[in-house]
Design an enzyme around this catalytic site. Structure first.
Site, PDB file in Angstrom:
ATOM      1  CE  LYS A 174      -1.933   5.895   3.316  1.00 49.00           C
ATOM      2  NZ  LYS A 174      -3.096   6.762   3.631  1.00 49.00           N
ATOM      3  CE  LYS A 218      -3.619   2.925   0.784  1.00 45.83           C
ATOM      4  NZ  LYS A 218      -4.592   3.949   1.207  1.00 45.83           N
TER       5      LYS A 218
END
Length: 329
Positions: free
Chosen positions: A201, A254
């Site tokens: 992330k 992400k």
């Protein structure tokens, strides 16, 4: 063979031929639809920066879930907006927390059996300061403490699993969180609950609209000391490997479109289920272009999702899930 014997256009002549030889196929079952749960009844508050996305009370979320199920969408990813916030994110792990109540309501509703219910595991929506862990302050200086945060994150995951979540998905990016969650789940009788780790992330500008949706913007500083530097592909592979060693069953990347190379590298290296999250900023910038007539909505939406899947994502978290499922029907 060379032209004119080799003519690659032969297999592009008709829609039927193109479909027959298509290498990557989008399916509604591979789509995950995010929902933002909030207190109250009959609440459907549109998020100004994300047209078509709402903060939903649980009764309204059930309606959204029913529509998603009817479209063949694979699952839901749940986020919560608590009534109150505090330094220790107590709403994240409370038995009567907003997401815990939402999970139980979804699981009690007939017709939703085929939807996989995934619960995001993080503290930022529940802390008064908006960070994803415990904050230690000394005057104007602060530190997001790693190890003390793990206890709260693991407690949150266990609470969500006990409420009935099919999968828990830690998104905090604290070191050691997967190991802490796996241990807590096993000790609390939830050994069959899988962990979907947001393993890579990145600290991204593309999260801006989400922070409005989840009311989770940091009240000071930023998250760059725990979310990843966008320049680091090799470090992303280390993060993924560490989470898998600690017990992650699946991984999530992400954002998606700005990091297609990371998705591709992970797919080449790791033989585990891999998903990608087409985040709020990706959704919002496309919606802005659609509103101005600059891009064809359906073609562009499907092309972006296809690019993420082609890079290596087996399932996709996207706010376009319902529109994409209708287009694919």
């Amino acid at each position: 063979m060379e032209f004119p014997v080799t003519r690659l256009r032969r297999l592009r002549r008709t829609a039927a031929l193109r479909s027959l030889v298509r290498e990557t196929r989008l399916e509604p079952e591979s789509l995950i639809y995010p929902l933002f749960l909030c207190p109250g009844e009959a609440v459907r508050k549109e998020i100004s920066s994300m047209p078509g996305v709402f903060n939903l009370s649980i009764d309204e979320a059930i309606k959204e879930a029913a529509e998603a199920a009817s479209l063949g969408i694979g699952g839901l990813l749940l986020f919560g907006l608590p009534e109150e916030k505090d330094e220790n994110a107590s709403g994240a792990w409370a038995e009567d927390g907003i997401v815990q109540k939402g999970i139980r309501a979804l699981k009690a509703t007939r017709g939703l059996d085929d939807l996989v219910v995934i619960s995001d595991v993080c503290l930022c929506e529940y802390t008064s300061h908006g960070h994803c862990g415990v904050v230690k302050r000394e005057g104007d200086l602060y530190e997001i403490e790693n190890d003390s945060s793990l206890k709260l994150i693991a407690r949150t995951a266990a609470s969500l699993a006990a409420a009935g979540a099919d999968i828990v998905a830690p998104s905090d990016m604290m070191d050691g969180r997967v190991s802490a969650i796996r241990k807590e789940l096993d000790e609390k009788g939830c050994s069959q609950t899988p962990i979907l780790s947001y393993a890579a992330k990145f600290a991204s500008a593309f999260y801006g609209p989400f922070r409005e949706a989840a009311d989770s913007a940091p009240q000071f500083g930023d998250r760059r000391s725990y979310q990843m530097d966008g320049a680091n592909l090799r470090e992303a592979m280390r993060e993924i490997e560490q989470d898998l060693v600690e017990g992650a069953d699946m991984i999530l990347m992400k954002p998606a479109m700005p990091y297609l190379d990371v998705i591709h590298a992970a797919r080449d290296r790791f033989d585990v289920p891999i998903g990608a999250y087409q985040v709020s900023g990706e959704y919002s910038m496309l919606q802005a272009a659609f509103a101005r007539g600059w891009l064809d909505p359906e073609r562009t939406m499907l092309e972006t999702l296809l690019s993420i899947q082609r890079a290596g994502a087996g399932f996709l978290v996207t706010y376009f899930a319902k529109q994409a499922a209708r287009a694919l029907a």
